[in-house]
Design a protein around this motif. Structure first.
Motif, PDB file in Angstrom:
ATOM      1  N   SER A 189       0.824  -1.207   0.000  1.00  0.00           N
ATOM      2  CA  SER A 189       0.000   0.000   0.000  1.00  0.00           C
ATOM      3  C   SER A 189       0.859   1.259   0.000  1.00  0.00           C
ATOM      4  O   SER A 189       0.541   2.239  -0.673  1.00  0.00           O
ATOM      5  N   ALA A 190       1.947   1.205   0.757  1.00  0.00           N
ATOM      6  CA  ALA A 190       2.843   2.365   0.804  1.00  0.00           C
ATOM      7  C   ALA A 190       3.473   2.614  -0.560  1.00  0.00           C
ATOM      8  O   ALA A 190       3.544   3.755  -1.026  1.00  0.00           O
ATOM      9  N   VAL A 191       3.906   1.548  -1.234  1.00  0.00           N
ATOM     10  CA  VAL A 191       4.515   1.697  -2.557  1.00  0.00           C
ATOM     11  C   VAL A 191       3.490   2.222  -3.552  1.00  0.00           C
ATOM     12  O   VAL A 191       3.766   3.142  -4.316  1.00  0.00           O
ATOM     13  N   ILE A 192       2.302   1.651  -3.526  1.00  0.00           N
ATOM     14  CA  ILE A 192       1.257   2.109  -4.440  1.00  0.00           C
ATOM     15  C   ILE A 192       0.913   3.563  -4.134  1.00  0.00           C
ATOM     16  O   ILE A 192       0.757   4.373  -5.033  1.00  0.00           O
ATOM     17  N   GLY A 193       0.826   3.893  -2.850  1.00  0.00           N
ATOM     18  CA  GLY A 193       0.531   5.273  -2.474  1.00  0.00           C
ATOM     19  C   GLY A 193       1.585   6.240  -2.986  1.00  0.00           C
ATOM     20  O   GLY A 193       1.274   7.314  -3.495  1.00  0.00           O
ATOM     21  N   GLU A 194       2.861   5.856  -2.885  1.00  0.00           N
ATOM     22  CA  GLU A 194       3.945   6.703  -3.381  1.00  0.00           C
ATOM     23  C   GLU A 194       3.852   6.852  -4.893  1.00  0.00           C
ATOM     24  O   GLU A 194       4.050   7.941  -5.429  1.00  0.00           O
ATOM     25  N   ARG A 195       3.547   5.766  -5.594  1.00  0.00           N
ATOM     26  CA  ARG A 195       3.430   5.837  -7.050  1.00  0.00           C
ATOM     27  C   ARG A 195       2.247   6.701  -7.451  1.00  0.00           C
ATOM     28  O   ARG A 195       2.327   7.465  -8.402  1.00  0.00           O
ATOM     29  N   VAL A 196       1.151   6.580  -6.711  1.00  0.00           N
ATOM     30  CA  VAL A 196      -0.044   7.363  -7.018  1.00  0.00           C
ATOM     31  C   VAL A 196       0.261   8.842  -6.893  1.00  0.00           C
ATOM     32  O   VAL A 196      -0.049   9.644  -7.776  1.00  0.00           O
ATOM     33  N   VAL A 197       0.913   9.218  -5.817  1.00  0.00           N
ATOM     34  CA  VAL A 197       1.252  10.619  -5.591  1.00  0.00           C
ATOM     35  C   VAL A 197       2.257  11.086  -6.638  1.00  0.00           C
ATOM     36  O   VAL A 197       2.122  12.162  -7.222  1.00  0.00           O
ATOM     37  N   ALA A 198       3.292  10.270  -6.887  1.00  0.00           N
ATOM     38  CA  ALA A 198       4.333  10.649  -7.834  1.00  0.00           C
ATOM     39  C   ALA A 198       3.788  10.776  -9.255  1.00  0.00           C
ATOM     40  O   ALA A 198       4.237  11.614 -10.022  1.00  0.00           O
ATOM     41  N   MET A 199       2.814   9.966  -9.593  1.00  0.00           N
ATOM     42  CA  MET A 199       2.284   9.982 -10.952  1.00  0.00           C
ATOM     43  C   MET A 199       1.109  10.938 -11.097  1.00  0.00           C
ATOM     44  O   MET A 199       0.606  11.132 -12.204  1.00  0.00           O
ATOM     45  N   GLY A 200       0.641  11.503 -10.010  1.00  0.00           N
ATOM     46  CA  GLY A 200      -0.430  12.488 -10.076  1.00  0.00           C
ATOM     47  C   GLY A 200      -1.831  11.909 -10.121  1.00  0.00           C
ATOM     48  O   GLY A 200      -2.758  12.583 -10.556  1.00  0.00           O
ATOM     49  N   PHE A 201      -2.003  10.673  -9.660  1.00  0.00           N
ATOM     50  CA  PHE A 201      -3.341  10.082  -9.628  1.00  0.00           C
ATOM     51  C   PHE A 201      -3.999  10.381  -8.285  1.00  0.00           C
ATOM     52  O   PHE A 201      -3.331  10.603  -7.282  1.00  0.00           O
ATOM     53  N   ASP A 202      -5.324  10.367  -8.286  1.00  0.00           N
ATOM     54  CA  ASP A 202      -6.060  10.656  -7.065  1.00  0.00           C
ATOM     55  C   ASP A 202      -6.147   9.460  -6.127  1.00  0.00           C
ATOM     56  O   ASP A 202      -6.105   9.610  -4.919  1.00  0.00           O
ATOM     57  N   THR A 203      -6.312   8.263  -6.703  1.00  0.00           N
ATOM     58  CA  THR A 203      -6.488   7.070  -5.870  1.00  0.00           C
ATOM     59  C   THR A 203      -5.659   5.915  -6.411  1.00  0.00           C
ATOM     60  O   THR A 203      -5.364   5.858  -7.617  1.00  0.00           O
ATOM     61  N   PRO A 204      -5.287   4.982  -5.547  1.00  0.00           N
ATOM     62  CA  PRO A 204      -4.585   3.788  -6.021  1.00  0.00           C
ATOM     63  C   PRO A 204      -5.431   2.968  -7.001  1.00  0.00           C
ATOM     64  O   PRO A 204      -4.909   2.367  -7.933  1.00  0.00           O
ATOM     65  N   GLN A 205      -6.755   2.992  -6.814  1.00  0.00           N
ATOM     66  CA  GLN A 205      -7.632   2.231  -7.697  1.00  0.00           C
ATOM     67  C   GLN A 205      -7.555   2.761  -9.130  1.00  0.00           C
ATOM     68  O   GLN A 205      -7.589   1.988 -10.093  1.00  0.00           O
ATOM     69  N   GLU A 206      -7.435   4.070  -9.271  1.00  0.00           N
ATOM     70  CA  GLU A 206      -7.331   4.658 -10.604  1.00  0.00           C
ATOM     71  C   GLU A 206      -6.045   4.197 -11.287  1.00  0.00           C
ATOM     72  O   GLU A 206      -6.040   3.811 -12.454  1.00  0.00           O
ATOM     73  N   LEU A 207      -4.958   4.190 -10.545  1.00  0.00           N
ATOM     74  CA  LEU A 207      -3.674   3.719 -11.086  1.00  0.00           C
ATOM     75  C   LEU A 207      -3.763   2.247 -11.468  1.00  0.00           C
ATOM     76  O   LEU A 207      -3.334   1.852 -12.561  1.00  0.00           O
ATOM     77  N   GLU A 208      -4.334   1.425 -10.603  1.00  0.00           N
ATOM     78  CA  GLU A 208      -4.463  -0.002 -10.898  1.00  0.00           C
ATOM     79  C   GLU A 208      -5.340  -0.238 -12.115  1.00  0.00           C
ATOM     80  O   GLU A 208      -5.054  -1.107 -12.939  1.00  0.00           O
ATOM     81  N   ARG A 209      -6.404   0.551 -12.265  1.00  0.00           N
ATOM     82  CA  ARG A 209      -7.295   0.421 -13.415  1.00  0.00           C
ATOM     83  C   ARG A 209      -6.538   0.744 -14.702  1.00  0.00           C
ATOM     84  O   ARG A 209      -6.614   0.008 -15.690  1.00  0.00           O
ATOM     85  N   LEU A 210      -5.754   1.800 -14.684  1.00  0.00           N
ATOM     86  CA  LEU A 210      -4.981   2.165 -15.870  1.00  0.00           C
ATOM     87  C   LEU A 210      -3.904   1.126 -16.182  1.00  0.00           C
ATOM     88  O   LEU A 210      -3.643   0.819 -17.346  1.00  0.00           O
ATOM     89  N   GLU A 211      -3.284   0.562 -15.139  1.00  0.00           N
ATOM     90  CA  GLU A 211      -2.288  -0.484 -15.358  1.00  0.00           C
ATOM     91  C   GLU A 211      -2.941  -1.719 -15.976  1.00  0.00           C
ATOM     92  O   GLU A 211      -2.354  -2.361 -16.846  1.00  0.00           O
TER      93      GLU A 211
END
Length: 112
Positions: A57-79
């Motif tokens: 969760s911490a890694v995903i949270g860091e990636r979400v913030v670094a990539m400019g996404f609002d939620t981890p779910q949005e990042l996972e959906r795009l991946e």
């Protein structure tokens, strides 16, 4: 004499029953020890899973913030969309290579 046979028979039966009782108590003690050990293993596994999930969760949270996404779910959906697109491109490339492999054979057959 019959009374002595009855007493001896009873004594033998009680000895057998006592031996079975002792054996079953030993089995129970062993099972309880195994249960305690298994519970400790379960507890350890659950803690490790929790720690790993927290790290994830911490890694995903860091990636979400670094990539400019609002939620981890949005990042996972795009991946997931990117993975599906990559897989479909891989299938189409395989189809193209198969068509290229079959094309020369059909030309060779026509030439002969």
């Amino acid at each position: 004499m019959p009374e002595e046979n009855v007493k001896d028979g009873t004594k033998e039966m009680l000895e057998k029953i006592d031996a079975q009782l002792v054996k079953q108590k030993e089995v129970l003690a062993k099972a309880e020890n195994n249960l305690a050990s298994t519970r400790e293993k379960i507890r350890t596994c659950k803690k490790m899973i929790s720690d790993i999930e927290r790290m994830r969760s911490a890694v995903i949270g860091e990636r979400v913030v670094a990539m400019g996404f609002d939620t981890p779910q949005e990042l996972e959906r795009l991946e997931e969309i990117a993975r599906a697109k990559k897989e479909s491109e891989g299938v189409s490339q395989e189809m193209n290579s198969m068509e290229m492999n079959t094309s020369p054979e059909s030309h060779e057959g026509a030439m002969m």
